[in-house]
Design an enzyme around this catalytic site. Sequence first.
Site, mmCIF file in Angstrom:
data_model
loop_
_atom_site.group_PDB
_atom_site.id
_atom_site.type_symbol
_atom_site.label_atom_id
_atom_site.label_comp_id
_atom_site.label_asym_id
_atom_site.label_seq_id
_atom_site.Cartn_x
_atom_site.Cartn_y
_atom_site.Cartn_z
ATOM 1 N N THR A 188 -9.002 2.919 7.224
ATOM 2 C CA THR A 188 -8.505 1.483 7.798
ATOM 3 C C THR A 188 -7.322 1.634 8.032
ATOM 4 O O THR A 188 -6.382 0.788 8.533
ATOM 5 C CB THR A 188 -8.805 0.399 6.649
ATOM 6 O OG1 THR A 188 -8.127 0.817 5.512
ATOM 7 C CG2 THR A 188 -10.371 0.224 6.287
ATOM 8 N N GLN A 225 2.131 9.740 3.182
ATOM 9 C CA GLN A 225 3.407 9.269 3.944
ATOM 10 C C GLN A 225 4.572 10.556 3.795
ATOM 11 O O GLN A 225 5.704 10.445 4.220
ATOM 12 C CB GLN A 225 4.146 7.934 3.264
ATOM 13 C CG GLN A 225 4.689 8.442 1.795
ATOM 14 C CD GLN A 225 3.788 8.292 0.723
ATOM 15 O OE1 GLN A 225 2.397 8.782 0.815
ATOM 16 N NE2 GLN A 225 4.116 7.652 -0.432
ATOM 17 N N ARG A 257 -7.574 20.842 22.147
ATOM 18 C CA ARG A 257 -6.484 20.865 22.720
ATOM 19 C C ARG A 257 -6.114 19.526 22.591
ATOM 20 O O ARG A 257 -6.958 18.609 23.399
ATOM 21 C CB ARG A 257 -6.600 21.397 24.010
ATOM 22 C CG ARG A 257 -7.235 22.846 24.214
ATOM 23 C CD ARG A 257 -6.123 23.932 23.548
ATOM 24 N NE ARG A 257 -6.277 25.309 23.946
ATOM 25 C CZ ARG A 257 -7.380 25.810 22.872
ATOM 26 N NH1 ARG A 257 -7.662 25.331 21.835
ATOM 27 N NH2 ARG A 257 -7.691 27.061 23.313
ATOM 28 N N GLU A 270 -4.519 9.974 4.314
ATOM 29 C CA GLU A 270 -4.994 10.852 5.545
ATOM 30 C C GLU A 270 -4.243 11.867 5.723
ATOM 31 O O GLU A 270 -2.873 12.162 5.037
ATOM 32 C CB GLU A 270 -5.167 10.228 6.994
ATOM 33 C CG GLU A 270 -3.742 9.944 7.787
ATOM 34 C CD GLU A 270 -3.260 8.488 6.980
ATOM 35 O OE1 GLU A 270 -1.882 8.527 6.526
ATOM 36 O OE2 GLU A 270 -3.916 7.738 7.007
ATOM 37 N N ASP A 302 0.834 -1.234 0.109
ATOM 38 C CA ASP A 302 0.048 -0.085 0.080
ATOM 39 C C ASP A 302 0.906 1.366 0.046
ATOM 40 O O ASP A 302 0.485 2.209 -0.639
ATOM 41 C CB ASP A 302 -0.917 0.208 1.122
ATOM 42 C CG ASP A 302 -1.839 -0.866 0.879
ATOM 43 O OD1 ASP A 302 -2.333 -1.434 -0.109
ATOM 44 O OD2 ASP A 302 -2.941 -1.154 1.839
ATOM 45 N N TYR A 320 -4.192 5.116 9.668
ATOM 46 C CA TYR A 320 -3.686 5.321 10.986
ATOM 47 C C TYR A 320 -5.187 5.866 11.500
ATOM 48 O O TYR A 320 -5.263 5.824 12.912
ATOM 49 C CB TYR A 320 -2.945 6.637 10.506
ATOM 50 C CG TYR A 320 -2.694 7.260 11.962
ATOM 51 C CD1 TYR A 320 -1.872 6.649 12.839
ATOM 52 C CD2 TYR A 320 -2.944 8.747 12.249
ATOM 53 C CE1 TYR A 320 -1.502 7.530 14.252
ATOM 54 C CE2 TYR A 320 -2.770 9.242 13.282
ATOM 55 C CZ TYR A 320 -1.918 8.783 14.325
ATOM 56 O OH TYR A 320 -1.754 9.491 15.444
ATOM 57 N N SER A 321 -6.170 6.384 11.097
ATOM 58 C CA SER A 321 -7.531 6.908 11.535
ATOM 59 C C SER A 321 -8.019 5.714 12.499
ATOM 60 O O SER A 321 -8.407 5.981 13.417
ATOM 61 C CB SER A 321 -8.325 7.293 10.428
ATOM 62 O OG SER A 321 -9.421 7.721 11.277
#
EC number: 2.7.1.23
Length: 268
Positions: free
Chosen positions: A161, A223, A148, A123, A45, A163-164
Site C-alpha cells: 500500500t 526509509q 532495463r 519495500e 507509519d 511506494y509499490s
Amino acid sequence: MKVTVFSNDGSSSVQVANRLTQKLINTGFVIDDQTPDVVISVGGDGTLLSAFHRYTHDLAHIRFIGVHTGHLGFYTDWRDFEVDDLVVALQEDLGQSISYPLLEIKIEYADTHEISRSLALNEVTLRRYAATLRTDVYIKENFFESFRGDGLCISTPTGSTAYSKSIGGAVLHPRLDAMQMTEIASINNRVYRTLSAPIVLPSDEWLLLKPSKTSDYVVTIDQFTFKDRPIASMQFKIAKERIQFARYRHTHFWNRVEDAFIGSKHEI
C-alpha cells in the site's frame, strides 16, 4: 511488562510520548528501551518503521503498538487522544498479537564479495543515479528476464500500500506470505522486453537480481538509503522473522485501504 515509547521529533508527538510515558510509570509499568516487551511508536507509519529497524535484533520477543498523531496510518491503531484507553488495554494485556511477513535481503558487493543481510517491513528499491538500470532477473535458479528501466521495487504485503502501489503494484492482504516485484518505468521495445506487470512470489520461492557492473547504484530499504557500492547480486525472499503487533482491537485491512485511498464519506 517492560515498555518503551519511541517517538519522532515532532512537537505533538513528543508531547504525547511524554504524557504516555508518565502514565505508564504511574500505573506500574517498567520503562526499558534496551529489552522491551512492547514498543509503542508515537508519530506515524514512518516512525513505526524507524522503531522496527531499531529492534530488528529481537523481533521474536517484541510486540509493537502504533499511536498516530497525524493522519491514519496502516501501522497505527490508536489516536493521540486515546492514551488513557491504551494504558488500560496494556494493563489488561493477555499477550494477544497479530504477525505480518517481512522481506529478507542479501546483498553481495562486487568489490569485497561481502554479503550483508537486512530486513524490510515495507519495500526495497534498486536504482541508478542518472542512467538506466540494467539487471538480469532470476526466479529461484531460473533466468526470467533482462530488465532495463529506472528501477525495481520489491515489497512485502504491508508495503504493497506504500511506494509499490504508487508505481502500479497490486494491494496484497498482509496475511499472505508473499512478496511483489514491481517495475519502475521499464523500457520495452523491439530490443528490450520485460513482463511489464507486477510479479507476486510465494514464500517458498526467491528472487535474484544480477545487475550490470557499475558502482552508481542507489538501494533503499524502507526509509534508509545506501549508495555508491558495486553490487554483484541481490537476493530477496520472505524472512523467517515476522513483525508482531499487540492487537487489543483490530481494524480490518480492507477498511484501512478504503479509508486511506477512497474515503467512506467521499462524494460522487
